[in-house]
Design a protein around this motif. Structure first.
Motif, PDB file in Angstrom:
ATOM      1  N   GLU A 125       0.815  -1.214   0.000  1.00  0.00           N
ATOM      2  CA  GLU A 125       0.000   0.000   0.000  1.00  0.00           C
ATOM      3  C   GLU A 125       0.852   1.269   0.000  1.00  0.00           C
ATOM      4  OE1 GLU A 125      -3.449   1.017  -0.767  1.00  0.00           O
ATOM      5  OE2 GLU A 125      -3.408  -1.016   0.059  1.00  0.00           O
ATOM      6  N   TRP A 126       1.956   1.234   0.755  1.00  0.00           N
ATOM      7  CA  TRP A 126       2.703   2.465   0.994  1.00  0.00           C
ATOM      8  C   TRP A 126       3.785   2.769  -0.048  1.00  0.00           C
ATOM      9  CZ3 TRP A 126       7.511   0.489   1.684  1.00  0.00           C
ATOM     10  CH2 TRP A 126       7.582  -0.807   2.217  1.00  0.00           C
ATOM     11  N   ILE A 127       3.936   1.887  -1.023  1.00  0.00           N
ATOM     12  CA  ILE A 127       4.946   2.165  -2.048  1.00  0.00           C
ATOM     13  C   ILE A 127       4.318   3.045  -3.142  1.00  0.00           C
ATOM     14  CG2 ILE A 127       6.475   1.185  -3.811  1.00  0.00           C
ATOM     15  CD1 ILE A 127       6.719  -1.307  -2.093  1.00  0.00           C
ATOM     16  N   ILE A 128       4.946   4.195  -3.397  1.00  0.00           N
ATOM     17  CA  ILE A 128       4.464   5.093  -4.456  1.00  0.00           C
ATOM     18  C   ILE A 128       5.408   4.950  -5.644  1.00  0.00           C
ATOM     19  CG2 ILE A 128       4.010   7.491  -5.102  1.00  0.00           C
ATOM     20  CD1 ILE A 128       2.169   6.734  -2.888  1.00  0.00           C
ATOM     21  N   ASP A 129       4.871   4.514  -6.756  1.00  0.00           N
ATOM     22  CA  ASP A 129       5.713   4.331  -7.935  1.00  0.00           C
ATOM     23  C   ASP A 129       5.321   5.366  -9.000  1.00  0.00           C
ATOM     24  OD1 ASP A 129       7.222   3.492 -10.027  1.00  0.00           O
ATOM     25  OD2 ASP A 129       6.161   1.590 -10.347  1.00  0.00           O
ATOM     26  N   SER A 130       6.137   6.419  -9.074  1.00  0.00           N
ATOM     27  CA  SER A 130       5.856   7.434 -10.099  1.00  0.00           C
ATOM     28  C   SER A 130       7.028   7.535 -11.073  1.00  0.00           C
ATOM     29  CB  SER A 130       5.597   8.786  -9.431  1.00  0.00           C
ATOM     30  OG  SER A 130       6.722   9.140  -8.659  1.00  0.00           O
ATOM     31  N   SER A 131       7.700   6.387 -11.242  1.00  0.00           N
ATOM     32  CA  SER A 131       8.914   6.399 -12.056  1.00  0.00           C
ATOM     33  C   SER A 131       8.581   6.409 -13.561  1.00  0.00           C
ATOM     34  CB  SER A 131       9.746   5.163 -11.733  1.00  0.00           C
ATOM     35  OG  SER A 131       9.034   4.017 -12.111  1.00  0.00           O
ATOM     36  N   VAL A 132       9.606   6.754 -14.326  1.00  0.00           N
ATOM     37  CA  VAL A 132       9.473   6.717 -15.781  1.00  0.00           C
ATOM     38  C   VAL A 132      10.624   5.889 -16.333  1.00  0.00           C
ATOM     39  CG1 VAL A 132       9.489   8.071 -17.913  1.00  0.00           C
ATOM     40  CG2 VAL A 132       8.426   8.993 -15.844  1.00  0.00           C
ATOM     41  N   MET A 133      10.286   4.964 -17.196  1.00  0.00           N
ATOM     42  CA  MET A 133      11.315   4.122 -17.771  1.00  0.00           C
ATOM     43  C   MET A 133      11.450   4.462 -19.250  1.00  0.00           C
ATOM     44  SD  MET A 133      11.379   0.099 -17.164  1.00  0.00           S
ATOM     45  CE  MET A 133      11.517  -0.217 -15.449  1.00  0.00           C
ATOM     46  N   ILE A 134      12.665   4.896 -19.627  1.00  0.00           N
ATOM     47  CA  ILE A 134      12.873   5.244 -21.040  1.00  0.00           C
ATOM     48  C   ILE A 134      13.764   4.201 -21.697  1.00  0.00           C
ATOM     49  CG2 ILE A 134      12.603   7.720 -20.546  1.00  0.00           C
ATOM     50  CD1 ILE A 134      15.655   7.965 -20.825  1.00  0.00           C
ATOM     51  N   THR A 135      13.776   4.217 -22.997  1.00  0.00           N
ATOM     52  CA  THR A 135      14.585   3.216 -23.706  1.00  0.00           C
ATOM     53  C   THR A 135      16.057   3.608 -23.695  1.00  0.00           C
ATOM     54  OG1 THR A 135      14.247   4.383 -25.775  1.00  0.00           O
ATOM     55  CG2 THR A 135      12.707   2.604 -25.262  1.00  0.00           C
ATOM     56  N   ASP A 136      16.892   2.621 -23.928  1.00  0.00           N
ATOM     57  CA  ASP A 136      18.335   2.861 -24.018  1.00  0.00           C
ATOM     58  C   ASP A 136      18.658   3.867 -25.135  1.00  0.00           C
ATOM     59  OD1 ASP A 136      19.439   1.486 -21.951  1.00  0.00           O
ATOM     60  OD2 ASP A 136      19.644  -0.407 -23.064  1.00  0.00           O
ATOM     61  N   ASP A 137      17.900   3.719 -26.213  1.00  0.00           N
ATOM     62  CA  ASP A 137      18.147   4.612 -27.355  1.00  0.00           C
ATOM     63  C   ASP A 137      17.876   6.068 -26.995  1.00  0.00           C
ATOM     64  OD1 ASP A 137      18.789   2.415 -28.770  1.00  0.00           O
ATOM     65  OD2 ASP A 137      16.879   2.284 -29.880  1.00  0.00           O
ATOM     66  N   LEU A 138      16.764   6.287 -26.291  1.00  0.00           N
ATOM     67  CA  LEU A 138      16.437   7.647 -25.888  1.00  0.00           C
ATOM     68  C   LEU A 138      17.484   8.180 -24.910  1.00  0.00           C
ATOM     69  CD1 LEU A 138      14.462  10.005 -26.059  1.00  0.00           C
ATOM     70  CD2 LEU A 138      13.210   9.011 -24.144  1.00  0.00           C
ATOM     71  N   HIS A 139      17.939   7.305 -24.043  1.00  0.00           N
ATOM     72  CA  HIS A 139      18.996   7.673 -23.102  1.00  0.00           C
ATOM     73  C   HIS A 139      20.225   8.166 -23.861  1.00  0.00           C
ATOM     74  CE1 HIS A 139      22.434   6.841 -20.354  1.00  0.00           C
ATOM     75  NE2 HIS A 139      21.602   7.345 -19.454  1.00  0.00           N
ATOM     76  N   GLY A 140      20.550   7.415 -24.906  1.00  0.00           N
ATOM     77  CA  GLY A 140      21.696   7.795 -25.727  1.00  0.00           C
ATOM     78  C   GLY A 140      21.520   9.164 -26.380  1.00  0.00           C
TER      79      GLY A 140
END
Ligand SMILES: Nc1ncnc2c1ncn2[C@@H]1O[C@H](COP(=O)(O)OP(=O)(O)O)[C@@H](O)[C@H]1O
Ligand SMILES: [Mg+2]
Lengths: 234, 437
Positions: free
Chosen positions: B216-231
């Motif tokens: 209940e107490w875990i807030i997940d507001s993360s964003v996962m981007i691709t390796d290509d976009l990271h590059g």
């Protein structure tokens, strides 16, 4: 049946530092043949009970030798003695020594229980034995609910239940009135004649004549063979 | 003497002094129940701690670090070939975290991930799909509720936490973010850099939303981007902040997933042999278990003192029983009861008292345990006006505790009954027979 040789005994009284040694028996030799009734007589304090207690294994002597029914019992351990008593010895005590919380039936049954006899067999034998001493209708009575004579019959039934070849009795008539005393002595005679049980009895002179084959007297810890009274029947 | 007869004999003896026997049983019951109750608190805390550790981490997960700084692709390759390794998840942290949709803004954890290995590691989506092209992203379950309109100043001042939360919710984006396009702002968290230079933005499209975390107490507001976009993003960022140059090829988090939890130990060993530092729930649990086992042993020791006190009662009762029955014992010995038989009878009697005490004590402990676990949350809510944490238990009695307690209580009982029983065998026949002459 019993062979006692060179048996001496001394009580130790007091604490270790001030120990007092009271010699009671001196170099006693006694032989009791199979099928005999032997009476031990003597004054009070002469050592009669001490001798019987040694033969029963209730006390142990460092010296001398006791052989009962062909077994060298002197030197037995406590548990060996217990097993031996259960199988070979019957006891009749002056004060009956019944367990007060157990009924007449349970008291008579006790040696069978200790031996581990099955329940069915136990019942059969106990009832038979109670009948023999004439107490079947008293089987659920507690010792406190029986007369002295009846209590003594319960204790005899208990002594006989495992068919011991030898019965030791320390003043068995001491707590009985003359009628019960007579009855008991007759019963002892009957057991001796019919079942061939050997008796070693501590008793008073005047009773001896009626049943004992032989008497031995203890005087100040020395045993002297007395006169032969009757021939052994068998 | 047969066991059945001993049993009968002992039972009739126990009936002769019912009150005393029951009082002794009561004392043993209380001692045993106290031992179990006290230890059960330790067991409950241990269980809660273990459940907690396991609830937000996977059993088959191993975190990898290296003493020589961040891991790189070469390390990942080494890890991937280890036997029983199912997937190697590797993430690169992006030091810019502002995203927006129209007037709504959010500051989220942004990291790049190798999508196929994330999938294999067990990443689950609530909606949508995994990214296929460069500018597609997936977002955490709580991303939408953190995406808010700008807060006016002193917006939540003087409010209770609950009220503030409620008010904030009103500002949050309320709608489906799937397939929406967000603007990713290249802002770096470095006070030396002026905001004017940070005008570069990238458009990203939400293609998947992650499942709700299982706590209940875990807030997940993360964003996962691709390796290509990271590059693509990293050069933009290092233009703004030169310090970020050359950091784009190192992973900020590398996790190995084994095929099953049983493999964790062996795989950890192998990874360690290759010169890495490992960290897994299994290893954390090991430390946790050592700590709590000591803690529980301490509680059992203290509870054992109560059992010892109860055993004094048994010792007393048995000593009295032997004294009372010394005449009976004498008669039985005279007739031909061996010392062993006598001893067994009295040991059996103390054993029965112990068994009753242990039996009743265990039942009582279970009842109290259930009662406490049931009533405590209610009481806490009533008086403290606060909800206790979910799945909260104060007392937990596993089978192992019952077995430990029964063993301790029975051993102590038999030990305390030993001396009186031994004393019974030494009863002097002649003294006992001389009672009334
Ligand atoms: N337990 C004992 N401790 C010390 N002396 C004892 C004990 N029992 C008996 N005696 C002594 O041993 C002697 C013999 O006693 P006992 O054999 O009972 O005699 P009896 O049975 O012939 O009357 C007596 O002097 C008695 O005082
Ligand atoms: Mg005498």
């Amino acid at each position: 049946m019993i062979t006692v040789s060179d048996l001496s005994y001394a009580f130790k009284i007091g604490k270790k530092e001030k120990e007092n040694i009271v010699p009671v028996l001196h170099h006693v030799d006694l032989h009791v043949a199979e099928g005999e009734i032997v009476a031990i007589v003597g004054r009070s304090g002469s050592g009669k009970s001490t001798l019987l207690n040694l033969i029963s294994g209730f006390i142990k002597s460092q010296t001398g030798e006791i052989i009962i029914d062909g077994k060298q019992v002197s030197g037995f351990s406590e548990s060996k003695w217990a097993e031996f008593r259960l199988e070979h010895l019957g006891f009749i005590f002056q004060s009956f020594q019944l367990i007060p919380s157990m009924t007449a039936y349970e008291n008579v049954e006790l040696p069978l229980v200790l031996k581990g006899v099955s329940e069915k067999e136990r019942k059969e034998q106990t009832i038979k034995m109670l009948k023999r001493v004439g107490l079947e209708q008293y089987q659920s009575h507690y010792p406190g609910e029986l007369s002295g004579g009846q209590q003594q019959r319960v204790s005899i039934a208990r002594a006989l239940i495992l068919n011991p070849p030898l019965i030791l009795a320390d003043e068995p008539t001491g707590s009985l009135d003359s009628e019960n005393e007579k009855e008991l002595l007759n019963f002892i005679k009957e057991l001796n004649e019919k079942d061939g049980i050997t008796f070693l009895i501590i008793t008073h002179d005047h009773e001896v004549a009626s049943i004992a084959h032989r008497k031995v007297e203890i005087r100040d810890g020395y045993l002297r063979e007395g006169s032969k009274l009757h021939e052994v029947q068998r | 003497m047969k066991f059945k007869d001993k049993h009968r004999f002992v039972r009739s003896n126990m009936k002769r002094n019912k009150t005393r026997v029951w009082m002794t049983i009561l004392a043993s019951t209380m001692g045993c129940a106290f031992l179990i109750m006290l230890a059960s608190v330790g067991f409950a805390i241990h269980k809660t701690a273990v459940d907690d550790v396991m609830s937000y981490r996977l059993m088959n997960e191993i975190e990898i670090q290296s003493e020589n700084g961040p891991l790189i692709e070469e390390d990942v390759k080494k890890l991937q070939v280890i036997k029983n390794v199912k997937a190697v998840s590797r993430k690169k942290y992006v030091p810019a975290n502002e995203l927006s949709l129209g007037e709504y803004t959010v500051y989220a954890d942004v990291s790049s991930a190798n999508m196929p290995s994330e999938r294999k590691a067990g990443l689950q989506l609530e909606k949508g799909r995994m990214p296929k092209s460069k500018n597609e992203v997936i977002i955490g379950h709580h991303f939408a509720q953190e995406l808010r309109k700008e807060m006016p100043e002193n917006f939540t001042e003087g409010m209770s936490e609950e009220e503030a939360q409620k008010k904030l919710k009103k500002l949050a984006y309320d709608g489906d973010l799937l397939n929406k396009t967000l603007t990713y702002h290249m802002k770096v968290d470095n006070p030396d850099i002026k905001t004017e230079t940070q005008i570069k933005t990238v458009k990203v499209k939400v293609v998947g939303i992650k499942k709700k975390p299982n706590k209940e107490w875990i807030i997940d507001s993360s964003v996962m981007i691709t390796d290509d976009l990271h590059g693509e993003v990293m050069p933009l960022l290092s233009e703004i902040d030169p310090e970020l140059k050359n950091s784009d090829d190192s992973y900020s988090a590398v996790k190995v997933y084994t095929s099953s939890a049983e493999d964790v130990k062996a795989v950890s060993e192998e990874i360690k042999d290759k010169g890495y530092l490992t960290y897994s729930v299994v290893s954390e649990l090991k430390e946790l278990n050592i700590y709590f086992t000591l803690f529980k042993a301490g509680l059992i020791f203290i509870g054992g003192i109560a059992v010892l006190i109860a055993s004094i009662g048994i010792f007393n009762t048995m000593t009295m029983a032997v004294t009372e029955r010394s005449q009976d014992i004498g008669i039985m010995k005279a007739i031909g009861a061996t010392p062993r038989t006598i001893k067994r009878i009295f040991l059996l009697e103390s054993g029965y008292i112990g068994l009753w005490g242990v039996g009743l004590g265990t039942i009582l402990a279970y009842l109290i345990s259930y009662g406490v676990n049931f009533a405590l949350p209610i009481i806490v809510e009533q008086f403290l006006n606060e909800k206790p944490p979910e799945d909260f238990i104060l007392s937990y009695i596993p089978w192992s505790l019952t077995i430990i307690a029964v063993t301790i209580c029975m051993s102590v009982t038999l030990l305390s009954g030993w001396r009186p029983a031994a004393k019974a065998t030494t009863v002097d026949v002649l003294k006992a027979l001389r009672r009334d002459v």
